[in-house]
Design a protein around this motif. Structure first.
Motif, PDB file in Angstrom:
ATOM      1  N   GLY A   1       2.073  -5.886   1.401  1.00  0.00           N
ATOM      2  CA  GLY A   1       1.466  -6.834   2.338  1.00  0.00           C
ATOM      3  C   GLY A   1      -0.028  -6.575   2.086  1.00  0.00           C
ATOM      4  N   LYS A   2      -0.631  -5.324   1.933  1.00  0.00           N
ATOM      5  CA  LYS A   2      -2.117  -4.964   2.121  1.00  0.00           C
ATOM      6  C   LYS A   2      -2.993  -5.900   1.030  1.00  0.00           C
ATOM      7  CE  LYS A   2      -1.625  -1.684   5.009  1.00  0.00           C
ATOM      8  NZ  LYS A   2      -2.349  -1.442   6.376  1.00  0.00           N
ATOM      9  N   PRO A   3      -4.126  -5.956   1.408  1.00  0.00           N
ATOM     10  CA  PRO A   3      -4.919  -7.221   0.675  1.00  0.00           C
ATOM     11  C   PRO A   3      -5.252  -6.822  -0.691  1.00  0.00           C
ATOM     12  CG  PRO A   3      -5.904  -6.642   2.640  1.00  0.00           C
ATOM     13  CD  PRO A   3      -4.749  -5.822   2.585  1.00  0.00           C
ATOM     14  N   LEU A   4      -5.312  -5.546  -1.079  1.00  0.00           N
ATOM     15  CA  LEU A   4      -5.546  -5.225  -2.529  1.00  0.00           C
ATOM     16  C   LEU A   4      -4.261  -5.583  -3.578  1.00  0.00           C
ATOM     17  CD1 LEU A   4      -7.733  -4.164  -4.445  1.00  0.00           C
ATOM     18  CD2 LEU A   4      -6.965  -1.931  -4.034  1.00  0.00           C
ATOM     19  N   THR A   5      -3.081  -4.955  -2.895  1.00  0.00           N
ATOM     20  CA  THR A   5      -1.850  -5.308  -3.688  1.00  0.00           C
ATOM     21  C   THR A   5      -1.755  -6.736  -3.781  1.00  0.00           C
ATOM     22  OG1 THR A   5      -0.797  -3.019  -2.949  1.00  0.00           O
ATOM     23  CG2 THR A   5       0.734  -4.772  -3.645  1.00  0.00           C
TER      24      THR A   5
END
Length: 338
Positions: free
Chosen positions: A251-255
């Protein structure tokens, strides 16, 4: 403070170990079981280790024997971490079995005088007692160190890549200058921060050179043999860092932007990583890791340099900026194990 004094011949004979030292990793992992220092980095390992030791009924022997022989203190016997272990676990335990009884007696006497020793420790002068100890070390190693061998090797390869870049940019001076923060190179002396309870001392290499051994389980406690006549070896910590934002949580932006495997690959390239290291970090095949590295290179996030049969992937300025931006968005929270 340990001050290691170099001469010109020593600089040419200084080297970086190609693999972890299994007997030192045993010692350092036992220290992790005795300390809360760096607990966040080893939380996953610590849970696994305690569970496996209970399952294999090794917990009592570890508590009553190994923790007494390897105290996290200013001294434990040098013969337990022989330099020969750099050639592998079997070579290391053979060196323990071959240690002269007189040296063992001297070192266990020093242990007793320094931090106290159990009454049975004197029996280690007997070959049968050392064989029993080696059997316990093997069982402990297989139970709690071997499961993390691939993780440790990946970190060591990244550490070697970073030190090699220092060597290429500035020779041995450049390599030694990049060893911080627990070490400071002030030519011709390498100053090493020791645990506060240890007395200051000097180690003169006298042309023997120095073997640097990065350690996975060591935590900010670089250490050399107490006996200056032994081969000069310095074990030091591969400093663990919290994972970059987005590497573990989809759910994190980079992933969300790159996908988990490419986010892991980008993070690995921050320290310099081969295709094999990226594969181990991301848990994918070498061919998949190569495709992810190619995609990142085509996007201008990493650059690739061939070195012999291997290639080294490092960040471009754009890739570094992306990681910094992702890290800046990281919200406070519990730190995951390295």
């Amino acid at each position: 403070m340990l001050r290691i004094h170099f001469t010109d011949p020593d600089l040419g004979r200084t080297r970086l170990a190609a693999r972890p030292d299994p007997l030192w990793e045993i010692a350092a992992s036992l220290h992790r079981l005795q300390s809360r220092k760096g607990a966040w980095a080893f939380a996953g390992w610590s849970r696994m280790a305690r569970q496996r030791l209970r399952e294999k009924k090794l917990d009592r022997q570890v508590r009553d024997i190994l923790l007494r022989l390897y105290p996290r203190a200013e001294y434990f016997p040098d013969f337990l971490t022989p330099a020969g272990a750099l050639d592998g676990f079997d070579a290391g335990v053979e060196a323990i079995l071959a240690t002269p009884p007189r040296r063992i007696l001297q070192e266990v006497t020093t242990l007793d005088r320094t931090v106290g020793a159990p009454p049975w420790v004197g029996r280690l002068v007997e070959p049968s007692a050392r064989r029993e100890l080696v059997g316990l070390l093997r069982a402990y190693h297989e139970a709690v160190v071997v499961p993390y061998e691939e993780v440790a090797l990946a970190k060591l390869e990244a550490e070697r890549a970073a030190r090699c870049r220092g060597l290429l940019d500035g020779g041995v001076d450049g390599m030694l200058s990049g060893l911080g923060p627990m070490m400071r190179w002030r030519p011709p002396v390498l100053e090493v921060s020791y645990p506060t309870q240890a007395a200051d001392r000097d180690l003169h290499l006298h042309g023997r050179g120095l073997t640097l051994v990065p350690s996975y389980f060591n935590w900010a406690e670089p250490v050399a043999f107490a006996d200056p006549e032994l081969p000069p070896v310095l074990w030091y910590s591969m400093l663990h860092e919290p994972p970059a934002a987005g590497v573990d949580d989809p759910g994190k932006p980079l992933t969300a932007l790159l996908g988990r495997a490419r986010a892991v690959a980008l993070h690995a390239a921050a320290a310099g990583a081969t295709t094999g290291e990226i594969a181990r970090a991301a848990g994918v095949s070498a061919s998949s890791a190569s495709r992810h590295a190619t995609a990142l290179r085509d996007a201008g996030l990493v650059t690739t340099v061939r070195h012999g049969p291997a290639v080294l992937h490092t960040l471009t300025p754009v890739g570094a900026s992306m990681l910094r931006a992702a890290a800046a968005r990281r919200r406070p929270g519990p730190l995951a194990p390295a």
